[in-house]
Design a protein around this motif. Structure first.
Motif, PDB file in Angstrom:
ATOM      1  N   HIS A  46      38.963  46.168  23.224  1.00 36.91           N
ATOM      2  CA  HIS A  46      39.368  44.879  22.657  1.00 36.91           C
ATOM      3  C   HIS A  46      38.148  44.019  22.350  1.00 36.91           C
ATOM      4  O   HIS A  46      38.044  43.423  21.266  1.00 36.91           O
ATOM      5  N   LEU A  47      37.219  43.964  23.284  1.00 36.92           N
ATOM      6  CA  LEU A  47      36.056  43.087  23.132  1.00 36.92           C
ATOM      7  C   LEU A  47      35.099  43.566  22.039  1.00 36.92           C
ATOM      8  O   LEU A  47      34.301  42.779  21.532  1.00 36.92           O
ATOM      9  N   GLU A  48      35.189  44.828  21.672  1.00 37.94           N
ATOM     10  CA  GLU A  48      34.393  45.322  20.545  1.00 37.94           C
ATOM     11  C   GLU A  48      34.864  44.706  19.223  1.00 37.94           C
ATOM     12  O   GLU A  48      34.088  44.574  18.278  1.00 37.94           O
ATOM     13  N   ARG A  49      36.151  44.333  19.172  1.00 46.17           N
ATOM     14  CA  ARG A  49      36.734  43.834  17.928  1.00 46.17           C
ATOM     15  C   ARG A  49      36.905  42.322  17.917  1.00 46.17           C
ATOM     16  O   ARG A  49      36.883  41.708  16.845  1.00 46.17           O
ATOM     17  N   TYR A  50      37.107  41.736  19.079  1.00 46.69           N
ATOM     18  CA  TYR A  50      37.448  40.311  19.110  1.00 46.69           C
ATOM     19  C   TYR A  50      36.999  39.714  20.433  1.00 46.69           C
ATOM     20  O   TYR A  50      37.220  40.298  21.488  1.00 46.69           O
ATOM     21  N   MET A  51      36.369  38.523  20.358  1.00 47.99           N
ATOM     22  CA  MET A  51      35.928  37.838  21.563  1.00 47.99           C
ATOM     23  C   MET A  51      36.849  36.663  21.846  1.00 47.99           C
ATOM     24  O   MET A  51      36.887  35.702  21.064  1.00 47.99           O
ATOM     25  N   PRO A  52      37.607  36.698  22.915  1.00 46.39           N
ATOM     26  CA  PRO A  52      38.504  35.585  23.249  1.00 46.39           C
ATOM     27  C   PRO A  52      37.708  34.390  23.766  1.00 46.39           C
ATOM     28  O   PRO A  52      36.505  34.480  24.005  1.00 46.39           O
ATOM     29  N   ASP A  53      38.398  33.283  23.946  1.00 46.64           N
ATOM     30  CA  ASP A  53      37.757  32.088  24.486  1.00 46.64           C
ATOM     31  C   ASP A  53      37.513  32.216  25.990  1.00 46.64           C
ATOM     32  O   ASP A  53      36.559  31.644  26.516  1.00 46.64           O
ATOM     33  N   ALA A  54      38.373  32.955  26.667  1.00 47.81           N
ATOM     34  CA  ALA A  54      38.222  33.152  28.112  1.00 47.81           C
ATOM     35  C   ALA A  54      38.803  34.507  28.491  1.00 47.81           C
ATOM     36  O   ALA A  54      39.721  35.012  27.836  1.00 47.81           O
ATOM     37  N   VAL A  55      38.253  35.093  29.530  1.00 47.86           N
ATOM     38  CA  VAL A  55      38.732  36.368  30.052  1.00 47.86           C
ATOM     39  C   VAL A  55      39.050  36.199  31.531  1.00 47.86           C
ATOM     40  O   VAL A  55      38.229  35.674  32.290  1.00 47.86           O
ATOM     41  N   ILE A  56      40.244  36.625  31.917  1.00 47.10           N
ATOM     42  CA  ILE A  56      40.641  36.634  33.326  1.00 47.10           C
ATOM     43  C   ILE A  56      40.592  38.082  33.781  1.00 47.10           C
ATOM     44  O   ILE A  56      41.333  38.928  33.267  1.00 47.10           O
ATOM     45  N   VAL A  57      39.719  38.377  34.715  1.00 50.66           N
ATOM     46  CA  VAL A  57      39.455  39.764  35.107  1.00 50.66           C
ATOM     47  C   VAL A  57      39.955  40.020  36.521  1.00 50.66           C
ATOM     48  O   VAL A  57      39.445  39.440  37.488  1.00 50.66           O
ATOM     49  N   ASP A  58      40.943  40.889  36.637  1.00 56.40           N
ATOM     50  CA  ASP A  58      41.366  41.372  37.955  1.00 56.40           C
ATOM     51  C   ASP A  58      40.241  42.237  38.516  1.00 56.40           C
ATOM     52  O   ASP A  58      39.648  43.040  37.793  1.00 56.40           O
ATOM     53  N   LEU A  59      39.947  42.093  39.802  1.00 56.46           N
ATOM     54  CA  LEU A  59      38.802  42.816  40.368  1.00 56.46           C
ATOM     55  C   LEU A  59      39.127  44.248  40.774  1.00 56.46           C
ATOM     56  O   LEU A  59      38.226  45.064  40.935  1.00 56.46           O
ATOM     57  N   GLY A  60      40.404  44.577  40.926  1.00 49.45           N
ATOM     58  CA  GLY A  60      40.778  45.939  41.284  1.00 49.45           C
ATOM     59  C   GLY A  60      41.497  46.618  40.129  1.00 49.45           C
ATOM     60  O   GLY A  60      42.669  46.370  39.907  1.00 49.45           O
ATOM     61  N   LEU A  61      40.798  47.473  39.395  1.00 50.59           N
ATOM     62  CA  LEU A  61      41.368  48.107  38.214  1.00 50.59           C
ATOM     63  C   LEU A  61      41.358  49.623  38.375  1.00 50.59           C
ATOM     64  O   LEU A  61      40.556  50.169  39.147  1.00 50.59           O
ATOM     65  N   PRO A  62      42.226  50.334  37.670  1.00 53.94           N
ATOM     66  CA  PRO A  62      42.356  51.778  37.903  1.00 53.94           C
ATOM     67  C   PRO A  62      41.126  52.594  37.550  1.00 53.94           C
ATOM     68  O   PRO A  62      40.944  53.691  38.078  1.00 53.94           O
ATOM     69  N   ASP A  63      40.279  52.084  36.650  1.00 53.77           N
ATOM     70  CA  ASP A  63      39.107  52.862  36.239  1.00 53.77           C
ATOM     71  C   ASP A  63      37.799  52.203  36.658  1.00 53.77           C
ATOM     72  O   ASP A  63      36.742  52.510  36.102  1.00 53.77           O
ATOM     73  N   GLY A  64      37.827  51.340  37.655  1.00 52.91           N
ATOM     74  CA  GLY A  64      36.601  50.743  38.166  1.00 52.91           C
ATOM     75  C   GLY A  64      36.822  49.319  38.643  1.00 52.91           C
ATOM     76  O   GLY A  64      37.937  48.798  38.587  1.00 52.91           O
TER      77      GLY A  64
END
Length: 233
Positions: free
Chosen positions: A66-84
């Motif tokens: 997603h970030l390769e195509r579009y940069m949002p105003d804010a990102v909310i990042v969960d710290l526990g994700l399935p791939d890292g």
């Protein structure tokens, strides 16, 4: 394959939401990097009440695409994700000019690591305070209206919780104690349990990564909750 979702606004209800003033996040787009349907639904409600548009990625790979195509105003990042870990994505975003970065986790002990990786702020799950959500974002978005609403939102619909429990049930069939997958399962279910106030499920999830007995208990507790109607879980 990673999934990227543009989450729609909720359908009209008999008592539509009417803000008391300008929506403080109107016109902004947020990206939630969140593997839990239940948590993503809570963020969607917060964004809807604030005037923001929400997109969602399930994992790190989906977020990066997603970030390769579009940069949002804010990102909310969960710290526990399935791939890292979410800290990996936070560090990548913080390395250059980009969006406001908000870390989110049900584990408050991960706050310092998230901030050290470059997050602007940390929100502890469950995310149910509209005023806190808006204030944390507005602290890093100059020029926005400062009006925030002191409101605790209702919990997300039980069907999103049931989706998460079904996913957790699938994970328990292959996971083994002492593995990275077991640690991911533990964090995923702990977040679900804390969001809905299920202490027994939380305790079993916390113990599950290193105990076959706790993992078996977790498996049974999830099964019991899925046996009931959606509104009961």
């Amino acid at each position: 394959m990673p999934h990227l979702h543009l989450l729609p606004d909720p359908p009209p209800s008999p008592g539509p939401y009417r803000p008391r003033g300008p929506l403080p996040l109107a016109g902004l787009t947020l990206l939630a990097v969140e593997d839990s349907h239940f948590a993503a639904e809570a963020i969607r409600l917060l964004c809807h009440r604030s005037g923001a548009r929400l997109r969602r990625a399930d994992d790190l790979e989906g977020a990066r695409k997603h970030l390769e195509r579009y940069m949002p105003d804010a990102v909310i990042v969960d710290l526990g994700l399935p791939d890292g870990s979410g800290e990996m994505l936070i560090a990548q975003l913080a390395a250059g000019p980009g969006p406001v970065i908000i870390a989110a986790s049900g584990d408050p002990t991960r706050r310092e690591a998230a901030l050290a990786a470059g997050a602007h702020a940390f929100l502890e799950k469950p995310l149910d305070s509209l005023a806190l959500f808006q204030q944390v974002l507005l602290d890093h978005l100059p020029g926005r209206p400062r009006l925030v609403e002191d409101e605790t939102l209702p919990p997300p619909d039980p069907f999103s919780l049931r989706e998460d429990l079904n996913r957790a049930a699938d994970l328990t069939t292959t996971v083994r104690p002492g593995t990275a997958r077991a640690r991911y399962l533990s964090g995923f279910v702990t977040g679900i349990a804390r969001s809905c106030g299920d202490k027994a499920l939380e305790q079993a999830a916390v113990a599950a990564p290193d105990s076959a007995e706790a993992l078996d208990l977790l498996r049974r507790l999830i099964s019991l909750r899925l046996e009931g109607p959606a509104a009961a879980v």
